[in-house]
Scaffold this motif. Structure first.
Motif, PDB file in Angstrom:
ATOM      1  N   TYR A  30       0.821  -1.201   0.000  1.00  0.00           N
ATOM      2  CA  TYR A  30       0.000   0.000   0.000  1.00  0.00           C
ATOM      3  C   TYR A  30       0.862   1.261   0.000  1.00  0.00           C
ATOM      4  N   LEU A  31       0.525   2.212  -0.889  1.00  0.00           N
ATOM      5  CA  LEU A  31       0.950   3.595  -0.721  1.00  0.00           C
ATOM      6  C   LEU A  31      -0.088   4.345   0.115  1.00  0.00           C
ATOM      7  N   HIS A  32      -1.337   4.047  -0.178  1.00  0.00           N
ATOM      8  CA  HIS A  32      -2.416   4.605   0.642  1.00  0.00           C
ATOM      9  C   HIS A  32      -3.465   3.524   0.838  1.00  0.00           C
ATOM     10  N   ARG A  33      -3.749   3.235   2.104  1.00  0.00           N
ATOM     11  CA  ARG A  33      -4.734   2.215   2.423  1.00  0.00           C
ATOM     12  C   ARG A  33      -6.041   2.903   2.804  1.00  0.00           C
ATOM     13  N   PRO A  34      -7.147   2.508   2.186  1.00  0.00           N
ATOM     14  CA  PRO A  34      -8.426   3.146   2.499  1.00  0.00           C
ATOM     15  C   PRO A  34      -8.903   2.793   3.904  1.00  0.00           C
TER      16      PRO A  34
ATOM     17  N   ILE B 279      -4.317   4.914   6.191  1.00  0.00           N
ATOM     18  CA  ILE B 279      -2.922   5.247   6.479  1.00  0.00           C
ATOM     19  C   ILE B 279      -2.175   5.361   5.168  1.00  0.00           C
ATOM     20  N   SER B 280      -1.112   6.176   5.156  1.00  0.00           N
ATOM     21  CA  SER B 280      -0.279   6.349   3.963  1.00  0.00           C
ATOM     22  C   SER B 280       1.154   5.922   4.264  1.00  0.00           C
ATOM     23  N   TYR B 281       1.840   5.508   3.209  1.00  0.00           N
ATOM     24  CA  TYR B 281       3.228   5.082   3.330  1.00  0.00           C
ATOM     25  C   TYR B 281       4.058   5.725   2.221  1.00  0.00           C
ATOM     26  N   GLN B 282       5.371   5.723   2.432  1.00  0.00           N
ATOM     27  CA  GLN B 282       6.309   6.041   1.358  1.00  0.00           C
ATOM     28  C   GLN B 282       7.068   4.761   1.025  1.00  0.00           C
ATOM     29  N   LEU B 283       7.120   4.413  -0.250  1.00  0.00           N
ATOM     30  CA  LEU B 283       7.764   3.175  -0.673  1.00  0.00           C
ATOM     31  C   LEU B 283       8.696   3.462  -1.841  1.00  0.00           C
ATOM     32  N   GLY B 284       9.744   2.664  -1.931  1.00  0.00           N
ATOM     33  CA  GLY B 284      10.644   2.881  -3.049  1.00  0.00           C
ATOM     34  C   GLY B 284      11.736   1.843  -3.129  1.00  0.00           C
ATOM     35  N   SER B 285      12.730   2.135  -3.945  1.00  0.00           N
ATOM     36  CA  SER B 285      13.855   1.231  -4.159  1.00  0.00           C
ATOM     37  C   SER B 285      15.161   1.982  -3.990  1.00  0.00           C
ATOM     38  N   ARG B 286      16.171   1.244  -3.620  1.00  0.00           N
ATOM     39  CA  ARG B 286      17.509   1.801  -3.474  1.00  0.00           C
ATOM     40  C   ARG B 286      18.294   1.524  -4.747  1.00  0.00           C
ATOM     41  N   PHE B 287      19.043   2.551  -5.206  1.00  0.00           N
ATOM     42  CA  PHE B 287      19.905   2.429  -6.374  1.00  0.00           C
ATOM     43  C   PHE B 287      21.282   2.957  -5.999  1.00  0.00           C
ATOM     44  N   ASP B 288      22.319   2.155  -6.229  1.00  0.00           N
ATOM     45  CA  ASP B 288      23.682   2.556  -5.887  1.00  0.00           C
ATOM     46  C   ASP B 288      24.459   2.939  -7.132  1.00  0.00           C
ATOM     47  N   ILE B 289      25.179   4.052  -7.071  1.00  0.00           N
ATOM     48  CA  ILE B 289      26.052   4.481  -8.158  1.00  0.00           C
ATOM     49  C   ILE B 289      27.477   4.513  -7.619  1.00  0.00           C
ATOM     50  N   PRO B 290      28.390   3.734  -8.191  1.00  0.00           N
ATOM     51  CA  PRO B 290      29.744   3.623  -7.644  1.00  0.00           C
ATOM     52  C   PRO B 290      30.615   4.825  -7.984  1.00  0.00           C
TER      53      PRO B 290
ATOM     54  N   ILE C 103      14.646   6.084  -4.364  1.00  0.00           N
ATOM     55  CA  ILE C 103      13.585   6.688  -5.172  1.00  0.00           C
ATOM     56  C   ILE C 103      12.264   6.302  -4.520  1.00  0.00           C
ATOM     57  N   ILE C 104      11.557   7.309  -4.004  1.00  0.00           N
ATOM     58  CA  ILE C 104      10.407   7.095  -3.131  1.00  0.00           C
ATOM     59  C   ILE C 104       9.126   7.531  -3.840  1.00  0.00           C
ATOM     60  N   VAL C 105       8.096   6.695  -3.753  1.00  0.00           N
ATOM     61  CA  VAL C 105       6.785   6.994  -4.323  1.00  0.00           C
ATOM     62  C   VAL C 105       5.807   7.209  -3.171  1.00  0.00           C
ATOM     63  N   LYS C 106       4.925   8.208  -3.299  1.00  0.00           N
ATOM     64  CA  LYS C 106       3.960   8.504  -2.244  1.00  0.00           C
ATOM     65  C   LYS C 106       2.711   9.108  -2.849  1.00  0.00           C
ATOM     66  N   THR C 107       1.654   9.185  -2.051  1.00  0.00           N
ATOM     67  CA  THR C 107       0.432   9.868  -2.470  1.00  0.00           C
ATOM     68  C   THR C 107       0.426  11.281  -1.897  1.00  0.00           C
ATOM     69  N   VAL C 108      -0.384  12.136  -2.517  1.00  0.00           N
ATOM     70  CA  VAL C 108      -0.510  13.526  -2.074  1.00  0.00           C
ATOM     71  C   VAL C 108      -1.983  13.786  -1.766  1.00  0.00           C
TER      72      VAL C 108
ATOM     73  N   PHE D 213      16.396  -3.913  -1.708  1.00  0.00           N
ATOM     74  CA  PHE D 213      14.949  -3.941  -1.599  1.00  0.00           C
ATOM     75  C   PHE D 213      14.396  -2.530  -1.417  1.00  0.00           C
ATOM     76  N   GLY D 214      13.083  -2.450  -1.404  1.00  0.00           N
ATOM     77  CA  GLY D 214      12.432  -1.166  -1.182  1.00  0.00           C
ATOM     78  C   GLY D 214      12.507  -0.733   0.269  1.00  0.00           C
ATOM     79  N   ARG D 215      12.174   0.531   0.490  1.00  0.00           N
ATOM     80  CA  ARG D 215      12.156   1.082   1.840  1.00  0.00           C
ATOM     81  C   ARG D 215      10.733   1.490   2.194  1.00  0.00           C
ATOM     82  N   ILE D 216      10.485   1.672   3.478  1.00  0.00           N
ATOM     83  CA  ILE D 216       9.154   2.070   3.920  1.00  0.00           C
ATOM     84  C   ILE D 216       9.274   3.114   5.019  1.00  0.00           C
ATOM     85  N   ASP D 217       8.357   4.050   5.046  1.00  0.00           N
ATOM     86  CA  ASP D 217       8.286   5.061   6.090  1.00  0.00           C
ATOM     87  C   ASP D 217       6.860   5.596   6.087  1.00  0.00           C
ATOM     88  N   THR D 218       6.421   6.189   7.195  1.00  0.00           N
ATOM     89  CA  THR D 218       5.111   6.808   7.199  1.00  0.00           C
ATOM     90  C   THR D 218       5.156   8.088   6.383  1.00  0.00           C
TER      91      THR D 218
END
Length: 666
Positions: free
Chosen positions: A396-400, A407-418, A503-508, A534-539
């Motif tokens: 869920y990004l946003h759960r009804p 509740i809303s979440y921030q979700l995304g993925s980690r990308f490493d650049i050397p 890189i984080i995706v969220k609702t507004v 893996f992805g990350r999560i935060d409120t």
């Protein structure tokens, strides 16, 4: 340059009770993977006389030497346990092990067990259904106990079983008694206990083998106890399926590869710190990769001076081959890390599909099929992905409010650049599951980890997007919606240098009835506990401010959000040139119905213009005949019928080529 090596296992950090609730059980068919996933599943090469397959050790394992005791649970029914078996649970707990031949109940079912004798049924501990009854005390626990087994004539004993497990905050154990159950010796089932929360075993079935010789060998009154336990969460967790239990003596020599990968250099730290679970990585960002494999010894004897080999193929051509000796693999050694640290790493030099083939060749090995393994990856011109191997629903990004509380979440993925690498991030593509609400405003934010402050610093944003039906996956068809980078003064360019990015995706300002779910995939391979991608999560503050604040750069989700990072060097505002061709900036960029490309050539010539998607598939071809030196030309390419995303346009003339990128956004 040879880099230092550091294996950094992921911490199983919990998120609180909302972690399970954030998981949404929306799934897509594994047969309908995104095109860049399908592209890496190329025909396996021939290596060392064996056909290398994608089957990992846990799926391709030899079940056992000749078994002297077996149980396939064929005598169980929906209302009775198999003959001789019993169950125990804490006083007052409702639910326990039971026989079944169908899917588990509850919202987080792992489905059916594809064991060898699945037609006869199997055993299940369905803690998800227990959780719905909200037990008031911990632990949630259940034990499945075998009848007495006579092992007196056997000097060694290997227990093996086929299973499937989905983890939340629970653990599994095989307890063994040699006195009829008066006392027990515990053997943790590591393949289950090391999973991240909300993660299922990568293979169905997963074959588990545990050397119980220390307790059972030479004993006449042995019992097995399969014990599920959760001491953390009263809301219930997931489920454990079990079948085809057997006991056998150990083979004298039985070594295998449990999993393999290519380590990629971590961003700006000069260390290899995680399995490179990228499905694809742009060539400009690809650093040297170090082979790694995990070795397991299920034989009676230690593996001494095991010869390990790796060979990297591009297509069917071998372009890298290394061998070295692994000094000692002790009896009972499980997933021993062989990092090939004494060899020169592999450095990709061109785009394409790659397969790293691993093998060992122990003398007199009882089962050679698990002595080979592969890891596949793609080097692209533009696309950076962290996809896994199979679909795994979504988060869920946003759960009804109707789904247990808004509740809303921030979700995304980690990308490493050397170190020493950089490229221009032009857009981000995200896949949302079917059932996601239309009309919801969504946003993408870009963060970089600051090792000095141990925090994530905001680095940029993409244009927000109000989701329409065209942006949402339907049935088994995965759809990506593209967010163009909102850089300074609106220029479609944002250069990322060495570092660790999220890189984080969220609702507004999502509403109480809105449902927004980002699609996800299980990780590639069978060792997610070693993965940092893996992805990350935060409120979420739900208002599109910069609020992503988790400190530790490791990640915590057990599955990978479907996110593309689309890179491409945008040329300077002045006309770029090579010796034979000059091209200007394509406009508009992002484009909708058409793109315009200004160009001219040196010398009288014909020219060919192609437009390719992110996977290199040509979608448009134009031919210009009879161009003359210095003749200005504006090439217009229609794009209204093309899917949104990143594209590469290429102009060829006089045997030379000039290329650049453009975003199509409808």
């Amino acid at each position: 340059m040879k880099k230092s090596f550091l294996l950094c296992a992921i911490g199983l950090t919990s998120f609180g009770a909302f972690a399970q609730q954030a998981r949404n059980s929306v799934v897509h068919s594994a047969a309908n993977e995104a095109s860049n996933e399908a592209a890496i599943k190329t025909a396996s090469p021939v290596f060392g006389g064996n056909y290398i397959t994608e089957s990992k050790f846990a799926k391709n394992a030899k079940a056992t030497a000749t078994a002297f005791w077996t149980e396939d649970f064929s005598t169980g029914t929906a209302t009775s346990l198999p003959a001789g078996w019993s169950v125990t649970a804490p006083s007052g707990q409702i639910g326990n092990w039971r026989w079944t031949n169908g899917p588990a109940s509850g919202g987080f079912s792992v489905g059916v067990l594809k064991s060898t004798t699945a037609a006869n049924g199997w055993m299940i501990f369905n803690s998800d259904s227990i959780g719905k009854l909200q037990p008031t005390t911990l632990p949630i626990q259940g034990s499945l106990i075998s009848p007495s087994i006579n092992c007196a004539a056997h000097s060694s004993v290997m227990a093996t079983f086929q299973q499937l497990f989905r983890k939340f905050r629970d653990s599994t154990y095989l307890d063994v008694s040699n006195n009829g159950g008066a006392s027990w010796t515990t053997y943790p089932i590591q393949v289950n206990n090391s999973l991240n929360n909300n993660t299922t075993n990568a293979n169905n079935p997963t074959i588990v083998r545990i050397n119980i010789s220390a307790t059972a060998a030479g004993q006449a009154n042995v019992k097995l106890r399969f014990r599920y336990e959760d001491n953390v969460y009263k809301g219930g967790t997931l489920n454990w399926l079990l079948d085809d239990v057997a006991l056998a003596e150990l083979d004298p020599v039985e070594l295998g590869i449990a999993g393999s990968a290519m380590f990629h250099m971590n961003g700006a730290s000069d260390q290899y710190t995680g399995l490179s679970l990228y499905n694809s990585i742009p060539l400009r960002l690809a650093d040297s990769m170090l082979p790694i494999t995990f070795l397991t010894n299920y034989g009676l004897n230690p593996g001494i001076n095991v010869n390990a080999n790796v060979q990297v193929f591009k297509g069917t051509s071998s372009i890298y081959a290394k061998s070295h000796v692994y000094g000692s693999l002790p009896t009972g050694g499980v997933d021993s890390t062989d990092d090939f640290s004494d060899v020169t790493p592999f450095l990709p030099t061109s785009t394409g599909n790659y397969t790293a083939a691993f093998s060992i060749n122990p003398a007199n090995d009882a089962f050679a099929a698990n002595n080979v393994d592969t890891f596949k990856f793609t080097v692209t011109d533009t696309v950076f992905t962290t996809y896994g191997s199979t679909d795994a629903g979504g988060y869920y990004l946003h759960r009804p409010a109707s789904q247990g509380g808004e509740i809303s979440y921030q979700l995304g993925s980690r990308f490493d650049i050397p170190d020493g690498h950089s490229d221009t991030l032009s857009s981000v593509s995200v896949s949302f599951t079917a059932g996601t609400s239309t009309g919801v405003n969504t946003a993408v934010q870009i963060y970089k980890y600051n090792y000095t402050t141990s925090q994530w610093d905001v680095k940029g944003n993409c244009y927000s997007k109000i989701l329409s039906a065209a942006d949402i996956s339907s049935g088994n068809t995965r759809t990506f919606t593209t967010y163009a980078v909102n850089a300074t003064a609106g220029a479609a360019r944002y250069v990322l240098g060495a570092g660790v990015y999220a890189i984080i995706v969220k609702t507004v300002n999502a509403g109480a009835n809105d449902n927004v779910v980002i699609e996800a995939a299980s990780p590639i391979g069978t060792h997610p506990q070693y993965t940092l991608y893996f992805g990350r999560i935060d409120t979420s503050d739900n208002a599109n401010t910069n609020s992503y604040g988790q400190g530790f750069p490791n990640t915590n989700l057990g599955v990978v959000p479907y996110i593309n990072a689309n890179f491409g060097t945008i040329p300077p505002l002045s006309v770029g040139s090579i010796s034979a061709i000059k091209i200007g900036n394509a406009y508009p960029n992002p484009a909708n119905n058409a793109i315009n490309i200004p160009m001219n050539v040196k010398g009288n010539t014909d020219a060919t213009i192609t437009l390719s998607n992110a996977m290199g598939q040509v979608v448009r071809t134009l031919t210009l005949n009879g161009l003359t030196t210095g003749q200005a030309k504006l090439v217009t390419i229609p794009t209204s019928d093309l899917a949104a995303g990143m594209y590469l346009y290429t102009i060829e003339a006089n045997g030379e080529r000039a290329s650049d990128r453009v975003i199509i956004r409808h």
